[in-house]
Write an enzyme that holds these catalytic residues in place. Structure first.
Site, PDB file in Angstrom:
ATOM      1  N   ASP A   1      -1.622   7.311 -19.825  1.00 35.26           N
ATOM      2  CA  ASP A   1      -1.676   8.098 -18.799  1.00 35.26           C
ATOM      3  C   ASP A   1      -1.139   9.796 -18.866  1.00 35.26           C
ATOM      4  O   ASP A   1      -0.824  10.396 -18.225  1.00 35.26           O
ATOM      5  CB  ASP A   1      -0.424   7.814 -17.630  1.00 35.26           C
ATOM      6  CG  ASP A   1      -0.690   6.391 -17.185  1.00 35.26           C
ATOM      7  OD1 ASP A   1      -1.723   5.727 -17.440  1.00 35.26           O
ATOM      8  OD2 ASP A   1       0.222   5.645 -16.509  1.00 35.26           O
TER       9      ASP A   1
ATOM     10  N   GLU B   1      -6.467   3.636 -12.766  1.00 33.35           N
ATOM     11  CA  GLU B   1      -6.403   3.222 -11.532  1.00 33.35           C
ATOM     12  C   GLU B   1      -6.298   4.455 -10.357  1.00 33.35           C
ATOM     13  O   GLU B   1      -6.173   4.041  -9.149  1.00 33.35           O
ATOM     14  CB  GLU B   1      -5.115   2.326 -11.406  1.00 33.35           C
ATOM     15  CG  GLU B   1      -3.851   2.978 -11.450  1.00 33.35           C
ATOM     16  CD  GLU B   1      -2.367   2.330 -11.326  1.00 33.35           C
ATOM     17  OE1 GLU B   1      -2.657   1.024 -10.608  1.00 33.35           O
ATOM     18  OE2 GLU B   1      -1.388   2.487 -11.645  1.00 33.35           O
TER      19      GLU B   1
ATOM     20  N   GLU C   1      -5.632  11.622  -9.421  1.00 36.17           N
ATOM     21  CA  GLU C   1      -4.912  12.084 -10.358  1.00 36.17           C
ATOM     22  C   GLU C   1      -5.433  12.550 -11.892  1.00 36.17           C
ATOM     23  O   GLU C   1      -5.160  13.325 -12.431  1.00 36.17           O
ATOM     24  CB  GLU C   1      -3.446  11.075 -10.895  1.00 36.17           C
ATOM     25  CG  GLU C   1      -2.409  11.256  -9.754  1.00 36.17           C
ATOM     26  CD  GLU C   1      -1.421  10.220 -10.004  1.00 36.17           C
ATOM     27  OE1 GLU C   1      -0.206  10.727 -10.113  1.00 36.17           O
ATOM     28  OE2 GLU C   1      -1.659   9.029 -10.475  1.00 36.17           O
TER      29      GLU C   1
END
Length: 721
Positions: free
Chosen positions: A472, A548, A552
């Site tokens: 991430d 997912e 973002e």
């Protein structure tokens, strides 16, 4: 056209402490001491010390026992490790047809929970008699698009090298003086020689028990005419001492062998990316370095590539298609270089944006009064308690929240006193991170060469969503980069302090370096073949990489664009624009499913979003809960100027009507309700404004990464209020 936009951001050493104790070791990764075009000179060099990719398609070959699959599309490969009917120690190859999918249970919407492709089907295996349980797998030449996987006897140079690239037309194995085995755990029904190509390459057809046909091409380094003998229904065997390449490819039903025949004996070993920009037009290129015979190169393109090909690349497309696991039908392209064209969203700035209206920098006096009243209260909040947390992700969301709020107060509703006080508070909090005094400081990891939070080093791999294991990073650091861009926009003098720019550039280079330099790999997060980022870092995964949150992902690209804009780095700004343009093409193709979507199984598209999209499955779920607002909403946050670029009106309307219309949105608790209404602004901004402006508004409906001030301004701007 300007020159290539992939130019370095900086070459500075990271301005944070270094450490060399990462728990995941880079074992079995080497440099290469000889060119790839002649595997007779294949000895590997020393252990690799250059920056390694952590989030790319081949990570399963580096992690754990290295037996999980790697998806090159349209094929997947894995180390057989003695499993299956063939009991082989070679590299197994699988290709999955749509009818082989497994579907999950039905959800209330009528769509299935997930679809998943089977793993472990060893249709073809490339091996050698010399390989056995003592064999080892190593890798070398790790780049963003390619890797070499080597199989050898323990303590000896590689016997077979597999150059793996995304989209490769053949699975190619380079043999060094050993006896080849071509095996199948699906079992051979038969095999037949099919002649010689150009008096160099020997061609064979293999017929498997599942009805599939696989082409086999043997190209020796000498002048030998090669033969294969069928030992049994799992094994074909070549001659002892073979040196050269063996290539296999699946023949689609009804397809001609001619394309494979034309390209056999040639393979790609690496890929270079370049791009040029002129105003809002960009063309970017994937150019492969090829080896072997000087025949045309065969590669497979994904749907989002094909839809943006220029005229010359379209002419190289051939009528040969193979299904991929999660990216639709791949099409064969006979070319060493693809060129794709994109229209860049250069008019997106910090203000609310609409495809037809562009950036909207004015709201009505009535809306201004409402926004000011809310902004006065929100700007008085405690910045430090919301932004200086033990999580880089949640800290970044807090920073971006206040940054968006400050833009509204200065540029849309003109409250200079509020802006000045708020900006000073935002600078003070940002200074905590630049001085690395947040609860979990950052460190430069010398093992994999990247910027990590020390949270995972103390609390385990899952801390802060796996940041220390390289999960991430584009999500986490994108928020920080955006906040820095806003500070620099509001106060250009802040950019004159090299401590500030060096720290932000460090984050940029960690997840989006335009080059591989001494400290960072090229483009850790964004996958320029797939057209989006992968969030999973140094974790083994039976279904490959995944992501997912499309929103973002796009926000990270937007942050790069805006940081480039405020710092005057036009190439960085252009790269951010190009990433956004590609995402605006790939997200509706693969993640955000309108009813007309033909990429995913029809039983799945009713979910509207894929949830978590892996390389091998789609799962309408999240890692943090199964509530519908979580699954849909994680693809919405944060609502920002690029939301209208990546989320079409048609998609938003379909999603809203499927899940949230007729009062159902009002049954959602907490900050997710605000997220859903802010998203509604993309199709009904007046109704969304009415929600956020109601006099009895409950502030619990605002997520910790958002502000009511921004939501009101965003809705008012899009509604023309």
């Amino acid at each position: 056209m300007a020159g290539n936009i992939f130019t370095p951001v900086s070459s500075e050493s990271p301005p944070i402490p270094s450490r060399s104790d990462h728990p995941v070791r880079r074992d079995g990764v080497f440099t290469r001491s000889a060119p790839m075009d002649d595997p007779r000179q294949i000895p590997l060099g020393s252990p690799a010390e250059y920056p390694l990719q952590t989030n790319k398609f081949y990570a399963n070959m580096l992690l754990g026992d290295r037996s999980n699959s790697v998806w090159t599309h349209p094929y997947s490969v894995s180390w057989a490790k003695g499993r299956g009917n063939a009991k082989s120690w070679g590299i197994s190859i699988s290709h999955i047809e749509r009818h082989q999918l497994a579907l999950g249970p039905l959800k209330p919407s009528g769509a299935v929970q997930y679809f998943i492709n089977p793993v472990g089907i060893q249709s073809m295996i490339l091996s050698a008699t010399e390989l056995d349980p003592s064999s080892v797998l190593t890798t070398d030449s790790l780049t963003a698009f390619s890797v070499n996987v080597n199989l050898s006897q323990a303590g000896f140079p590689p016997l077979i090298t597999f150059p793996l690239l995304q989209g490769m037309g053949f699975v190619t194995a380079l043999y060094k003086s050993c006896r080849p085995l071509i095996q199948s755990s699906v079992l051979f029904r038969g095999m037949e020689p099919a002649g010689s190509l150009r008096n160099i390459t020997s061609k064979f057809r293999a017929f498997l028990e599942d009805g599939s046909i696989w082409m086999i091409y043997l190209t020796p380094y000498g002048g030998h005419r090669e033969s294969l003998s069928m030992v049994n229904n799992t094994t074909l065997q070549g001659r002892d001492g073979f040196g050269g390449m063996i290539q296999v490819a699946k023949l689609p039903k009804g397809a001609s062998e001619e394309i494979y025949d034309t390209c056999a004996g040639t393979y790609a070993i690496s890929c270079d990316l370049s791009a040029e920009v002129s105003d809002d037009n960009c063309q970017y290129h994937l150019k492969w370095t090829k080896s072997g015979l000087q025949n045309p190169l065969l590669m497979f393109a994904l749907p989002h590539h094909a839809s943006s090909f220029d005229r010359n690349t379209v002419m190289a497309v051939r009528n040969l298609h193979l299904q991929t696991t999660t990216k639709g039908l791949a099409v064969a392209v006979m070319s060493d270089c693809w060129t794709m064209r994109e229209r860049l969203p250069i008019d997106i700035g910090f203000a609310p944006w609409h495809p037809a209206k562009g950036s909207i920098t004015n709201v009505s006096p009535a809306a201004t009064r409402t926004i000011r009243a809310v902004g006065e209260k929100e700007i008085a909040q405690d910045f430090l308690s919301q932004c200086c947390l033990d999580s880089m992700y949640f800290s970044g969301k807090g920073l971006a929240k206040f940054a968006m709020m400050l833009f509204v107060l200065r540029d849309l509703v003109e409250c200079p006193d509020l802006v000045q006080s708020g900006l000073e508070k935002l600078k003070q909090v940002f200074a905590v991170f630049i001085s690395n005094k947040q609860p979990n400081p950052l460190a430069y990891d010398q093992v994999w060469k990247g910027v990590i939070s020390i949270a995972g080093m103390k609390d385990g791999p899952g801390a802060d969503f796996g940041n220390s294991w390289y999960n991430d990073h584009h999500f986490h650091y994108g928020y920080h980069v955006y906040a820095a861009a806003m500070i620099g926009y509001l106060d250009p003098s802040w950019l004159q302090d090299l401590r500030h720019t060096s720290w932000v550039n460090m984050l940029v280079r960690d997840f989006a370096s335009p080059v591989c330099d001494e400290y960072f790999p090229f483009s850790r997060s964004f996958d320029w073949y797939h057209g989006h980022s992968w969030a999973k870092g140094l974790f083994e995964s039976a279904d490959g990489k995944d992501q997912e949150s499309t929103s973002e992902d796009a926000f990270a690209s937007y942050a790069l664009k805006m940081w480039g804009k405020v710092t005057g780095d036009r190439n960085l700004e252009a790269r951010g624009n190009l990433m956004l343009a590609i995402q605006a093409r790939s997200f509706p193709t693969y993640f955000l499913m309108e009813s007309k979507n033909n990429i995913h199984p029809p039983q799945f598209i009713g979910n509207k979003v894929t949830g978590i999209l892996f390389e091998n499955k789609g799962d309408h779920a999240t890692y943090f809960g199964s509530n519908l607002e979580y699954i849909q909403g994680i693809h919405m946050i944060p609502l920002n100027p690029t939301s209208a670029l990546i989320r079409s009106v048609q998609f938003v309307e379909e999603e809203w009507n499927t899940y949230f219309s007729n009062g159902r949105c009002n049954q959602v608790d907490g900050g997710w309700r605000g997220i859903l209404y802010a998203n509604l602004a993309l199709v009904n901004p007046k109704k969304a404004f009415e929600f956020f402006s109601q006099p009895n508004f409950d502030m619990s409906w605002i997520d910790g990464g958002a502000s009511r001030t921004w939501y009101l301004a965003y809705c008012a701007a899009l509604a023309g209020l």
